[in-house]
Design an enzyme around this catalytic site. Structure first.
Site, PDB file in Angstrom:
ATOM      1  N   ASP A   1    -105.214   2.275  16.930  1.00 44.81           N
ATOM      2  CA  ASP A   1    -104.224   3.084  16.235  1.00 44.81           C
ATOM      3  C   ASP A   1    -104.995   4.260  15.634  1.00 44.81           C
ATOM      4  O   ASP A   1    -106.227   4.235  15.551  1.00 44.81           O
ATOM      5  CB  ASP A   1    -103.492   2.271  15.159  1.00 44.81           C
ATOM      6  CG  ASP A   1    -102.180   2.945  14.763  1.00 44.81           C
ATOM      7  OD1 ASP A   1    -102.023   4.150  15.042  1.00 44.81           O
ATOM      8  OD2 ASP A   1    -101.317   2.274  14.168  1.00 44.81           O
TER       9      ASP A   1
HETATM   10  C1  BGC Z   1     -98.974   4.826  14.038  1.00 43.45           C
HETATM   11  C2  BGC Z   1     -98.820   4.596  15.520  1.00 43.45           C
HETATM   12  C3  BGC Z   1     -98.708   5.917  16.233  1.00 43.45           C
HETATM   13  C4  BGC Z   1     -99.933   6.750  15.919  1.00 43.45           C
HETATM   14  C5  BGC Z   1     -99.958   8.093  16.607  1.00 43.45           C
HETATM   15  C6  BGC Z   1    -100.054   5.837  13.695  1.00 43.45           C
HETATM   16  O1  BGC Z   1     -99.967   6.223  12.375  1.00 43.45           O
HETATM   17  O2  BGC Z   1     -99.213   3.611  13.381  1.00 43.45           O
HETATM   18  O3  BGC Z   1     -97.702   3.788  15.777  1.00 43.45           O
HETATM   19  O4  BGC Z   1     -98.524   5.738  17.599  1.00 43.45           O
HETATM   20  O5  BGC Z   1     -99.973   6.977  14.511  1.00 43.45           O
HETATM   21  O6  BGC Z   1     -99.067   8.993  16.072  1.00 43.45           O
END
Ligand code: BGC
Length: 677
Positions: free
Chosen positions: A239
């Site tokens: 993530d």
């Molecule tokens: C989130 C993810 C997301 C990623 C990219 C993170 O803060 O938890 O679900 O895909 O950001 O934007």
């Protein structure tokens, strides 16, 4: 003229192309493929010009192709995942996957950061709206067709957030403390099923630790479980910024992390070179990780000519119709006193509309976090009802003389609502809304509450004051039309709750003890999942707690009658066997509508503690008035198993099982017994 390299040959086998390309990479190039572009391009990987490797592009997310990661494009905003889950409709899930895949193709991106599929442990989780359910089986049954749909467009699905990311509070530093059985049986189960049945091409790790080790350097979760045991051959990405707290480079590499996002931290060139030089990871492991990235690239057609690939499209009328259909089918009618709904437009003269969500548009840039999709337009409930009433009924602001008052209450994607990074603070509506509902209901004998929210809401304070309640979730860009269609009976409210609505917070599993160690975590930010496998309805059943609305619940505008439950055979012999459950369902009402036939199982002779019932199958059927259908539900024997901590594997024990056929987890209409021998 030199011949084109083998890996560019579109007709060759993907694995052979991967091997060929891998052989040509220098060590530095391999390292470069393990992370993103850098600070300015946080959703893409760097191209390698020497070998014509293009940049690999990701985009959020579960509600459609997000503006912030698609070059600021306005794209179709789909209903929130929880709304799709409430449809219990596998075909719709597949259609949504295909449509999202088409939109990804149209914006030229290859990895859709979806579906989100964490289990609803607490109703306060700010991201409940991005996920499916409290039940691993229901989750898996819908993620499989979504993934298949997305990937049918040669776009990689990315399951997230692996694993046990069940709250937003302290998500970057907390540790989910879970026993082995619970971890596998509840929190990993849908991931496992989706990996095995749909072969997703990528997966995103969670921010949190699981039993003291960050998910993105967790060898047990990644290398041992996901890859070695389940056979996952796709790429694992972090993530965004999740690796910051990790120990070191080699642990990430050895755990199986292929892509560090959104820019290098543990995978900085220097750190990789140093760890490699010092022999902290082998060439074999490195090649395996790079191979996974190349495989995903080739699967998505990144090197292939556009003519041979599926065509993209976005914001088409087909996508908009699909969005409306999902929103309609996902709506759950919770209360309908004296059949006040559906409203008859010809018999309605004046309607008063109220509430903070009446004119609200939810598709705002980054509102609610990374899942935000900004659509080209969004129909609010007010606009939907106004269109329906045009020339027929008058909309009055607060007419005590109105025939019916409709309140659009609920939450928003702001902080403290349904939002990434922050959990809700309470299960209740804010005081202002509760007062407003009571006020409006005091003046109107026909008051309907439409809840626009992505997670359970407590209603005891006001539900007796109103005639009808409909859970509308976040219905996407066509929400206003969808809500109107259901309110006026042009569509059937065929949604069923994908999670339990508790009467009060303390009734739900993570909050039962009131001890912070269970939620939001102790001083060391350890969150102990002491309730074990008893999550969602498993908890309410086990503890004998009456929910406000049970899992699987939802009313209809028509009535259904169930015939006796019949089993094709009474004995199963192998985990590969399938049990066929037959039941006749008749629509005995005067309107067409859908019913979801739910099958739960109970192991009657288990040597370990098992939940009073577990969902093992379901079918949704559409019936015209007076129509009768013979419905067959196929239960895979595997679904009856539990995770055995002595074997560290799934197990089904010999003995008797009860099958409960119901209209919800608390409305069982038929039973049958069989045995496994
Ligand atoms: C989130 C993810 C997301 C990623 C990219 C993170 O803060 O938890 O679900 O895909 O950001 O934007």
């Amino acid at each position: 003229m030199s011949e084109a390299p083998f890996y560019l040959n579109e007709n060759a086998e993907i694995e052979e192309r991967v091997s060929d390309l891998l052989k040509r990479l220098t060590l530095k190039e391999k390292f470069r493929l393990l992370t993103s572009h850098g600070r300015l391009r946080i959703y893409t990987t760097p191209p390698i010009k020497r070998l014509a490797i293009p940049s690999f592009k990701t985009s959020d997310g579960p509600l459609g192709v997000a503006m912030h990661s698609s070059g600021f494009k306005k794209n179709t905003r789909f209903p929130a995942t929880i709304s799709l889950a409430a449809t219990w409709n596998r075909t719709l899930a597949r259609d949504v996957g295909i449509a999202m895949g088409e939109e990804m193709r149209a914006v030229g991106r290859q990895i859709l950061l979806a579906p989100g599929m964490n289990i609803a442990r607490t109703p306060l989780n700010g991201r409940t709206f991005e996920y499916f359910s409290e039940d691993p089986y229901l989750t898996k049954e819908l993620t499989v067709p979504i993934v298949e749909g997305i990937q049918s467009m040669r776009v990689a699905a990315c399951l997230k957030h692996y694993a046990a990311n069940n709250q937003e509070t302290n998500r970057r530093s907390s540790s989910s403390e879970i026993d082995e059985r619970t971890l596998h049986e509840i929190y990993l189960r849908a991931f496992r099923g989706t990996v095995k049945e749909a072969n997703p091409w990528s997966i995103m790790t969670a921010y949190n630790m699981v039993n003291g080790v960050f998910a993105c350097e967790n060898k047990y979760l990644l290398r041992e479980t996901l890859m070695d045991t389940w056979g996952f051959d796709g790429l694992v990405m972090t993530d965004w910024f999740a690796s910051r707290g990790n120990k070191n480079t080699e642990d990430c590499i050895n755990a199986g992390l292929s892509l560090e996002m959104p820019w290098p931290s543990k995978y900085k060139m220097k750190s990789l070179e140093k760890a490699y030089r010092e022999g902290k990871f082998s060439d074999e492991i490195l090649d395996d990780l790079v191979r996974r990235n190349l495989r995903a690239m080739l699967r998505t057609g990144l090197f292939d000519s556009p003519e041979t690939q599926p065509q993209g499209s976005r914001n088409t009328s087909e996508h908009q119709t699909l969005v409306r259909r999902v929103a309609e089918e996902g709506m759950v009618l919770l209360k309908n006193k004296d059949n006040i709904l559906p409203l008859d437009i010809d018999a309605t003269r004046r309607i008063s509309l109220h509430g903070p969500n009446m004119r609200k548009k939810f598709g705002r840039l980054l509102s609610g976090g990374s899942s935000a999709v900004s659509p080209p337009y969004e129909i609010t409930p007010f606009e939907g009802i106004r269109a329906k009433c045009h020339g027929k009924a008058e909309i009055v602001p607060n007419g005590t003389l109105a025939d019916v008052a409709i309140i659009f209450a609920g939450l928003d994607h702001g902080r403290g609502g349904d939002s990434e990074s922050k959990d809700r603070e309470s299960l209740n509506l804010d005081e202002k809304q509760v007062n407003m509902i009571k006020n409006v209901a005091g003046n109107h004998k026909n008051t309907i509450v439409c809840l626009i929210a992505g997670s359970p809401i407590a209603m005891e304070e006001w539900i007796d004051d109103v005639e009808a309640v409909m859970m509308c979730w976040y219905g996407g860009m066509e929400a206003g039309h969808a809500i109107t269609n259901v309110l006026f009976g042009d569509a059937d409210p065929s949604g069923r709750l994908p999670l339990t609505f508790p009467r009060k917070l303390e009734d739900s599993p993570a909050h039962g003890t009131g001890n912070p160690r269970n939620y939001p975590g102790d001083e060391e930010k350890k969150v102990y999942y002491d309730e074990g496998i008893f999550v969602g309805y498993r908890w309410f059943d086990e503890k004998g707690i009456e929910p406000l609305f049970p899992f699987g619940f939802g009313l209809s505008y028509t009535k259904f009658e169930f015939g006796p439950v019949q089993l094709k055979q009474n004995t199963l012999h192998s985990p590969e066997d399938t049990l066929r459950v037959d039941v006749d369902v008749t629509n005995i009402g005067y309107r067409a509508g859908s019913e979801v036939i739910q099958v739960y199982a109970k192991d009657l002779e288990s040597t370990v503690e098992r939940p009073p019932k577990e969902l093992v199958g379901f079918e949704k059927v559409w019936l015209e008035p007076r129509e009768k259908k013979a419905v067959s539900i196929f239960i895979k024997t595997e679904e009856l198993s539990f995770y055995d901590t002595t074997k560290h594997d799934w197990k089904i024990e010999q003995g008797k099982f009860n099958l409960l056929v119901g209209r919800s987890s608390r409305n069982i209409v038929g039973e049958a017994q069989f045995s496994y021998q």
